[in-house]
Scaffold this motif. Structure first.
Motif, PDB file in Angstrom:
ATOM      1  N   GLU A  79       1.413   8.396  -1.641  1.00  0.00           N
ATOM      2  CA  GLU A  79       0.500   8.017  -2.715  1.00  0.00           C
ATOM      3  C   GLU A  79       1.251   7.850  -4.038  1.00  0.00           C
ATOM      4  OE1 GLU A  79      -3.433   9.724  -5.067  1.00  0.00           O
ATOM      5  OE2 GLU A  79      -3.000  10.454  -3.043  1.00  0.00           O
ATOM      6  N   ARG A  80       2.145   8.778  -4.343  1.00  0.00           N
ATOM      7  CA  ARG A  80       2.920   8.705  -5.595  1.00  0.00           C
ATOM      8  C   ARG A  80       3.772   7.440  -5.630  1.00  0.00           C
ATOM      9  NH1 ARG A  80       8.019  10.187  -7.918  1.00  0.00           N
ATOM     10  NH2 ARG A  80       8.935  10.524  -5.857  1.00  0.00           N
ATOM     11  N   ASP A  83       1.653   4.360  -6.050  1.00  0.00           N
ATOM     12  CA  ASP A  83       1.219   4.289  -7.450  1.00  0.00           C
ATOM     13  C   ASP A  83       2.336   3.778  -8.352  1.00  0.00           C
ATOM     14  OD1 ASP A  83      -1.295   5.201  -6.776  1.00  0.00           O
ATOM     15  OD2 ASP A  83      -0.969   7.252  -7.509  1.00  0.00           O
ATOM     16  N   MET A  84       3.599   4.042  -7.964  1.00  0.00           N
ATOM     17  CA  MET A  84       4.757   3.580  -8.742  1.00  0.00           C
ATOM     18  C   MET A  84       5.097   2.110  -8.466  1.00  0.00           C
ATOM     19  SD  MET A  84       7.409   6.775  -8.366  1.00  0.00           S
ATOM     20  CE  MET A  84       8.795   5.694  -8.722  1.00  0.00           C
ATOM     21  N   ARG A  87       4.901  -0.586  -1.646  1.00  0.00           N
ATOM     22  CA  ARG A  87       3.783  -1.082  -0.846  1.00  0.00           C
ATOM     23  C   ARG A  87       4.039  -0.776   0.627  1.00  0.00           C
ATOM     24  NH1 ARG A  87       5.540  -5.648   1.542  1.00  0.00           N
ATOM     25  NH2 ARG A  87       7.265  -6.705   0.552  1.00  0.00           N
TER      26      ARG A  87
END
Length: 118
Positions: A79-80, A83-84, A87
């Motif tokens: 997830e981190r 978010d950065m 993909r």
């Protein structure tokens, strides 16, 4: 006579941008920066490093070499990283315990499950 593993070289369209992304992802720091290359390491004296070099070649196939990351919490790390700007990608891995992601320039890497305690 032996050799010391100095670094892995990653071709990049934008070395500074990609190096900064990986530095944040890994908790590394920039130890060298020039117009056409940027090197990151855990600490300035810790080898190996990752060297991002300028390349105008388009990436056309799956990586032949990739990094495997082993976080404490796979789901949170995926997830981190997403978010950065990473993909999820499907390289035909099917039902496996790791997650394949691609960095902002499309280089695949794996996020492994948490290490089992002995």
């Amino acid at each position: 006579m032996t050799s010391t593993w100095e670094q892995i070289v990653v071709d990049a369209a934008d070395p500074a941008r990609l190096a900064r992304w990986w530095a944040e992802a890994l908790g590394y720091q920039i130890v060298h920066e020039a117009a056409d290359e940027v090197e990151i390491r855990r600490t300035p004296d810790t080898l190996p490093g990752l060297l991002f070099g300028l390349s105008s070649d388009a990436r056309t196939v799956k990586n032949r070499l990739h990094l495997d990351l082993r976080p404490d919490d796979q789901e949170a790390e995926v997830e981190r990283l997403v978010d950065m700007g990473a993909r999820p990608v499907d390289i035909g891995q099917r039902d496996v315990s790791w997650v394949v992601l691609a960095d902002p320039e499309g280089n695949e890497f794996c996020v492994l499950s948490a290490k089992r305690s002995a």
